[in-house]
Design a protein around this motif. Structure first.
Motif, short mmCIF file in Angstrom:
data_model
loop_
_atom_site.label_atom_id
_atom_site.label_comp_id
_atom_site.label_asym_id
_atom_site.label_seq_id
_atom_site.Cartn_x
_atom_site.Cartn_y
_atom_site.Cartn_z
N UNK A 162 0.84 -1.21 0.00
CA UNK A 162 0.00 0.00 0.00
C UNK A 162 0.87 1.25 0.00
N UNK A 163 1.90 1.24 0.86
CA UNK A 163 2.77 2.42 0.99
C UNK A 163 3.46 2.73 -0.34
N UNK A 164 4.00 1.70 -0.97
CA UNK A 164 4.71 1.91 -2.24
C UNK A 164 3.77 2.36 -3.36
N UNK A 165 2.51 1.97 -3.25
CA UNK A 165 1.57 2.34 -4.32
C UNK A 165 1.05 3.77 -4.13
N UNK A 166 1.20 4.30 -2.92
CA UNK A 166 0.67 5.64 -2.67
C UNK A 166 1.76 6.70 -2.56
N UNK A 167 3.03 6.27 -2.42
CA UNK A 167 4.10 7.23 -2.21
C UNK A 167 5.27 6.88 -3.11
N UNK A 168 5.51 7.70 -4.12
CA UNK A 168 6.58 7.38 -5.07
C UNK A 168 7.94 7.90 -4.60
N UNK A 169 7.98 8.59 -3.47
CA UNK A 169 9.25 9.12 -2.96
C UNK A 169 9.39 8.77 -1.48
N UNK A 170 9.35 7.49 -1.25
CA UNK A 170 9.31 6.97 0.12
C UNK A 170 10.62 7.24 0.88
N UNK A 171 10.50 7.70 2.11
CA UNK A 171 11.68 7.93 2.94
C UNK A 171 11.77 6.83 4.01
N UNK A 219 11.93 1.47 -7.58
CA UNK A 219 10.74 2.15 -8.12
C UNK A 219 11.12 3.56 -8.59
N UNK A 220 11.90 4.26 -7.75
CA UNK A 220 12.33 5.63 -8.12
C UNK A 220 13.21 5.59 -9.36
N UNK A 221 14.16 4.63 -9.37
CA UNK A 221 15.08 4.46 -10.51
C UNK A 221 14.29 4.21 -11.78
N UNK A 222 13.32 3.33 -11.69
CA UNK A 222 12.48 2.99 -12.85
C UNK A 222 11.78 4.20 -13.38
N UNK A 223 11.31 5.05 -12.46
CA UNK A 223 10.61 6.26 -12.89
C UNK A 223 11.56 7.23 -13.59
N UNK A 224 12.84 7.21 -13.10
CA UNK A 224 13.82 8.12 -13.70
C UNK A 224 14.20 7.66 -15.11
#
Ligand code: FES
Ligand code: FES
Length: 174
Positions: free
Chosen positions: A120-129, A161-166
């Motif tokens: 759930x967290x990964x699906x709602x937050x694309x810049x997770x800390x 996930x962040x890398x993939x988006x980049x």
């Protein structure tokens, strides 16, 4: 007003991991018990039955919910995802792979619930800390690992996930 005795059976219908389940249940039956006893989905674990440990967490219409705090009748008509729904075509979910690689589990009792909250967290937050991961984990009790590996595993998937988006915008499917 319709009175329903606690022994009267009520029909429920819901989609779980993409499959439709229709059963008759007692109105007092918990969603966690329904999943385990009526649907045979024993990957959802039950620890405290009081909303404290987080082991029973599943997704209801995409939101992480403690299934020991919800009646099966309240999930009527909803879409549920349990840990059994994570792997696709025999391939583990990226989080499951990362948990394995980071040694993020020992007995595994807490793992299904944590995985579902992490999805759930990964699906709602694309810049997770890391702090957000720790905050999510504050709702899950693990008696074995000390949480380090769990945090690393979730960070690993969040970074991919962040890398993939980049690179290509596709991200990691969660
Ligand atoms: S069994 Fe549901 S929170 Fe512990
Ligand atoms: S791995 Fe044993 S409770 Fe978390």
């Amino acid at each position: 007003m319709i009175k329903v005795s606690s022994r009267e059976m009520v029909e429920v219908r819901m989609k779980i991991n993409g499959q439709v389940y229709e059963e008759r249940v007692e109105p007092r039956k918990l969603l966690s018990d329904f999943l385990r006893e009526d649907c045979g989905l024993t990957g959802t674990h039950v620890g405290c039955e009081h909303g404290v440990c987080g082991a029973c967490t599943v997704l209801v219409n995409g939101s992480a919910v403690r299934s020991c705090l919800m009646f099966a009748v309240q999930a009527d008509g909803k879409e549920i995802m349990t840990v059994e729904g994570l792997a696709k075509n025999g391939q583990p979910h990226p989080l499951q792979e990362a948990f394995s690689q980071c040694h993020a589990l020992q007995c595994g009792f807490c793992t299904p619930g944590i995985l579902m909250s992490a999805v759930e967290l990964l699906s709602t937050d694309s810049d997770l800390t890391t702090d957000e991961i720790k905050e999510m984990l504050s709702g899950h009790l693990c008696r074995c690992t000390g949480y380090k590996g769990i945090i690393e595993a979730i960070e690993k998937v969040a970074n991919r996930q962040k890398e993939g988006e980049k690179t290509d915008g596709s991200g990691v499917t969660v």
